[in-house]
Structures are given as C-alpha cells and as structure tokens.
Design an enzyme around this catalytic site. Structure first.
Site, mmCIF file in Angstrom:
data_model
loop_
_atom_site.group_PDB
_atom_site.id
_atom_site.type_symbol
_atom_site.label_atom_id
_atom_site.label_comp_id
_atom_site.label_asym_id
_atom_site.label_seq_id
_atom_site.Cartn_x
_atom_site.Cartn_y
_atom_site.Cartn_z
ATOM 1 N N HIS A 247 36.287 -0.110 -17.959
ATOM 2 C CA HIS A 247 34.862 0.037 -17.665
ATOM 3 C C HIS A 247 34.698 0.612 -16.272
ATOM 4 O O HIS A 247 35.502 0.326 -15.383
ATOM 5 C CB HIS A 247 34.145 -1.323 -17.752
ATOM 6 N N ASP A 295 32.311 -3.343 -26.213
ATOM 7 C CA ASP A 295 32.489 -2.692 -27.512
ATOM 8 C C ASP A 295 33.700 -3.236 -28.266
ATOM 9 O O ASP A 295 33.737 -3.186 -29.496
ATOM 10 C CB ASP A 295 32.604 -1.173 -27.336
HETATM 11 N N1 COA Z 1 42.882 3.072 -22.196
HETATM 12 C C1 COA Z 1 43.918 3.469 -21.479
HETATM 13 N N2 COA Z 1 43.855 3.760 -20.179
HETATM 14 C C2 COA Z 1 42.649 3.628 -19.602
HETATM 15 C C3 COA Z 1 41.518 3.210 -20.299
HETATM 16 C C4 COA Z 1 41.661 2.923 -21.646
HETATM 17 N N3 COA Z 1 40.642 2.508 -22.361
HETATM 18 N N4 COA Z 1 40.474 3.151 -19.443
HETATM 19 C C5 COA Z 1 40.928 3.543 -18.267
HETATM 20 N N5 COA Z 1 42.250 3.827 -18.359
HETATM 21 C C6 COA Z 1 43.121 4.251 -17.282
HETATM 22 C C7 COA Z 1 42.898 5.692 -16.919
HETATM 23 O O1 COA Z 1 43.660 6.558 -17.704
HETATM 24 C C8 COA Z 1 43.317 5.668 -15.476
HETATM 25 O O2 COA Z 1 44.717 5.575 -15.451
HETATM 26 P P1 COA Z 1 45.592 6.279 -14.341
HETATM 27 O O3 COA Z 1 45.121 5.705 -13.029
HETATM 28 O O4 COA Z 1 46.982 5.934 -14.702
HETATM 29 O O5 COA Z 1 45.273 7.735 -14.456
HETATM 30 C C9 COA Z 1 42.791 4.332 -14.983
HETATM 31 O O6 COA Z 1 42.780 3.493 -16.134
HETATM 32 C C10 COA Z 1 41.416 4.411 -14.365
HETATM 33 O O7 COA Z 1 40.520 4.868 -15.360
HETATM 34 P P2 COA Z 1 39.278 5.780 -15.143
HETATM 35 O O8 COA Z 1 39.268 6.786 -16.227
HETATM 36 O O9 COA Z 1 39.231 6.262 -13.722
HETATM 37 O O10 COA Z 1 38.096 4.804 -15.326
HETATM 38 P P3 COA Z 1 36.621 5.247 -15.496
HETATM 39 O O11 COA Z 1 35.819 4.298 -14.728
HETATM 40 O O12 COA Z 1 36.408 6.668 -15.209
HETATM 41 O O13 COA Z 1 36.437 5.101 -17.080
HETATM 42 C C11 COA Z 1 35.818 4.411 -19.189
HETATM 43 C C12 COA Z 1 35.715 4.131 -17.681
HETATM 44 C C13 COA Z 1 34.935 3.406 -19.898
HETATM 45 C C14 COA Z 1 35.323 5.830 -19.480
HETATM 46 C C15 COA Z 1 37.283 4.273 -19.628
HETATM 47 O O14 COA Z 1 37.765 2.988 -19.298
HETATM 48 C C16 COA Z 1 37.461 4.552 -21.120
HETATM 49 O O15 COA Z 1 37.564 5.717 -21.506
HETATM 50 N N6 COA Z 1 37.507 3.485 -21.980
HETATM 51 C C17 COA Z 1 37.621 3.685 -23.399
HETATM 52 C C18 COA Z 1 36.272 3.998 -24.021
HETATM 53 C C19 COA Z 1 35.381 2.786 -24.074
HETATM 54 O O16 COA Z 1 35.790 1.701 -24.467
HETATM 55 N N7 COA Z 1 34.129 2.995 -23.670
HETATM 56 C C20 COA Z 1 33.111 1.968 -23.696
HETATM 57 C C21 COA Z 1 32.738 1.541 -22.322
HETATM 58 S S1 COA Z 1 31.665 0.142 -22.360
#
Ligand code: COA
Length: 352
Positions: A247, A295
C-alpha cells in the site's frame, strides 16, 4: 509566482497536495473519517450514518438517518434512456457499464442532494448491469440489505449486515488515486457526473480498486501452506506483484484489512481458504515486509458472503462514491484549478 525548483517525488509519493477535513490515514495503520476511527464506528454505526457523516460533516439523529435512507431509495430509480444504455451493453464488464451510465446521467445541481441522487443510482445500475433480480422486489430496509439483494437475489439480514462492514471500510480514503482524479476534474468546474466518471475510470485499474477481483484468481487455487509458499516464492522470483499486498500509505498494517480479517476469523474460521489466507499474510510479511491490504481479505470476505466476483469492484465503487460526494463538495468550497507543471526532459532546438 515562485516555481518549486525540486521535482516532486514520482507518483507524488509522500507529498501533501492539499488540505482536507474528510478523512486521514497514517503509516501506523489508522484510518479516520471526520475525526472518528473507522474500525470503531464500523461496529456501532450504520452505512447510512457514516455516509451522512462524510457528506454533512456531522452524525445524523435517528430521524435524519431515516430520511437519508429513504432519500437513497427514492433516488435510485434510473431514467429510461440509461436503462436502454445498460441493456445495449449487457454482458460487458459491470464497471464499464457503470462508468458509461454515470457519464450519461445529467445532474444540474452541485449541492449535497444533487450529488447524493447520483450516488443513489450506483447500486441500481450495478443490479441491472449484472442481470440481478427485480429491483422493485428489493427489501425496503437498509442500503446494505437492498444492495445485498441486488447482487444475490436474497433478502438476508445477516449477510447484508456483514456486507455493510466492508462497505464502511471502502467508503473513503483521502487522496487515493480515484478521489484525486475526481478532485482534478471537479477543480475545472466540470459537473458532478464528469467528476464521478473520472473517478470510476481511475478506480478500475488493478493497482487501485481492480486488485480485489485479482485476488480470488490465485487464492482459491491454493490448497495448502506449501502451495501458498510456492505461489508467493514464484511470484516474487518473477518480480511480479502479489495482488492484495502493499500500500502507498500503510506500510505496516492496513486497518481495513485487519478489521475484515477479524470478521473472517469470527464467522468463517472453519474454512480452509481463510486459514491459507492468514498463512499467506504472515508468509508475505516474513519474505518481503509487505502487509495485506483491504482488497486481499475483502475479496475473500465477499466470496464467503456468496457475492459473485463480477461485483467486487462495483461494491467498492458503490461505497466509495459517498467519499467522492464529500470530496466534490470540499473541492468546490475552496477551489483552485489543479494544474501542476512537468519538467521538460525532451529534445531541444530541433530544426525542420
Ligand atoms: N507484490 C510484490 N512486490 C510489491 C508489491 C506487491 N504487491 N507491492 C510493492 N512491492 C514492492 C515493489 O516492487 C518495490 O520493491 P523493490 O523496492 O524491490 O523495487 C517495493 O515493494 C515498494 O513498492 P512500491 O511500488 O514503491 O510501492 P507503491 O507505494 O508505489 O505501491 C501499490 C503501492 C498498492 C501500487 C503496490 O503495493 C501494488 O502494486 N500492490 C498490488 C496491487 C494492490 O493490491 N492494489 C490495491 C491497493 S489497496
């Protein structure tokens, strides 16, 4: 005007772009609506009371709650041309039908009631788009009783009461992507239907609301802890995202996920899929320090309430729209066009 010399972080991560009095989140795992902790009010107040709180900034008394409930029912009727649009789109994704129908609805006013009359139509659109049961035979009780009936054809107070809890969790989340999109559109002084259409389009993406229907695709197929481990290891090894985890704000715990998990353990602890989900949450945390988000448990919860997967994102939308109403009003009350700058990194001095 002084220009900020520094580029804002990618994705506006960690940046406050405006003030709000509607809701707040923090990284330690709190979600607060108008000063009330959500996990506390979800146990004591109805969906309607909390929606009223978000929109009118105060809790309603009993009479106001009844009136509000009645207003939502009376305003759920769809105009004939929208019914025709929905019929023409039958069989398509419900979110696409909802977005198209909402964009077709015209709302002249910009006051609370005009916006709420639009929000009141969301479940009716979802009912028709999903080929649900006859809305005229729906129970006339609470929003969640009617909505549960709209999706399942069942007048079931217990399950409707449980649905109400996730509706409350989904209702508002400060400047999440769809709400921000709504505020950008509202800041141009576009009408409410335009703003809700922007928000609905943004909500659909799998990094936002679309994650909830992705979760069941893997969760139901995992039959043991070994299979859970393998799935998590393989997904992470391929550098793919585990849907339902991570998140932008909640890095340690998502309070909504923990609340729904509590309900799953209370009402469905005998189900293997619940035990596997809890194991998966622990394993993902151990491997990658990623917390389960709303979710992850929300999808499983709706599945166990007998709700078809095609409705998961629409459930989110029908609830979040009340937060959007509050944000549209707040944006209008102190508006300034949202128009940031982009730092140009393209070619220079090109000649034809
Ligand atoms: N699965 C695997 N790795 C994940 C992840 C996930 N669901 N969410 C984050 N990461 C990893 C990223 O790849 C990154 O890894 P790295 O540092 O090795 O490159 C690290 O965690 C930081 O993630 P980041 O993408 O910077 O976090 P964010 O704040 O931009 O993203 C989301 C937030 C929600 C977009 C992201 O966690 C995600 O895509 N989750 C899955 C979709 C989801 O469940 N969405 C509903 C949100 S309520």
């Amino acid at each position: 005007m002084k220009l900020m010399e520094e580029l804002a972080p990618k994705g506006l991560q960690g940046v406050y772009v405006d003030k709000t009095e509607i809701a707040t989140t923090d990284s330690t795992g709190n979600l607060v609506y108008r000063g009330y902790r959500v996990v506390e009010i979800a146990d004591r107040l109805s969906f309607e009371e909390i929606a009223y709180l978000l929109v009118y900034s105060r809790l309603p008394n009993r009479e106001e709650t009844d009136e509000f409930r009645k207003f939502l029912i009376e305003n759920s009727k769809l105009p004939g041309y929208v019914v025709k649009i929905i019929s023409a789109m039958k069989g398509m994704n419900i979110m696409d039908i909802l977005r198209t129908s909402v964009s077709a609805l015209t709302v002249s006013g910009r006051d609370e009631k005009s916006l709420l009359s639009l929000a009141a139509k969301f479940p009716a659109i979802v009912n028709l788009a999903g080929d649900g049961p006859d809305p005229d035979k729906a129970p006339t009780g609470s929003f969640s009783e009617r909505f549960y009936y709209f999706m399942t054809g069942r007048d079931d107070q217990k399950n409707a009461g449980l649905l109400e809890k996730i509706l409350i969790m989904y209702m508002e989340h400060e400047f999440n992507a769809s709400t921000f999109a709504l505020r950008v559109t509202a800041s141009t002084l576009a009408d409410p239907a335009c703003a809700f259409t922007s928000a609905l389009a943004t909500l659909k993406g799998p990094l936002h609301g679309g994650a909830n229907s992705e979760v069941l695709k893997f969760l139901l197929g995992l039959k043991s802890q070994d299979e859970v481990r393998r799935y998590v290891d393989d997904t992470l090894a391929k550098k793919e995202k585990l849907m339902g985890f991570g998140h932008r704000v909640y890095k340690d715990r998502d309070p909504r996920a923990q609340y729904i998990k509590g309900l799953l353990l209370r009402y469905f602890s005998d189900r293997e899929v619940v035990r596997n989900a809890v194991f998966m949450e622990e394993y993902v945390w151990e491997k990658k320090n990623l917390a389960a988000n709303v979710d992850f448990y929300g999808a499983l919860y709706m599945y166990l309430l007998g709700i078809d997967e095609k409705y998961y994102l629409p459930v989110f939308a029908c609830s979040r729209v009340f937060g959007w109403v509050a944000h549209y009003i707040e944006q209008q009350s102190n508006n300034k066009l949202i128009r940031p700058l982009a730092l140009y990194t393209g070619k220079k001095d090109q000649k034809i």
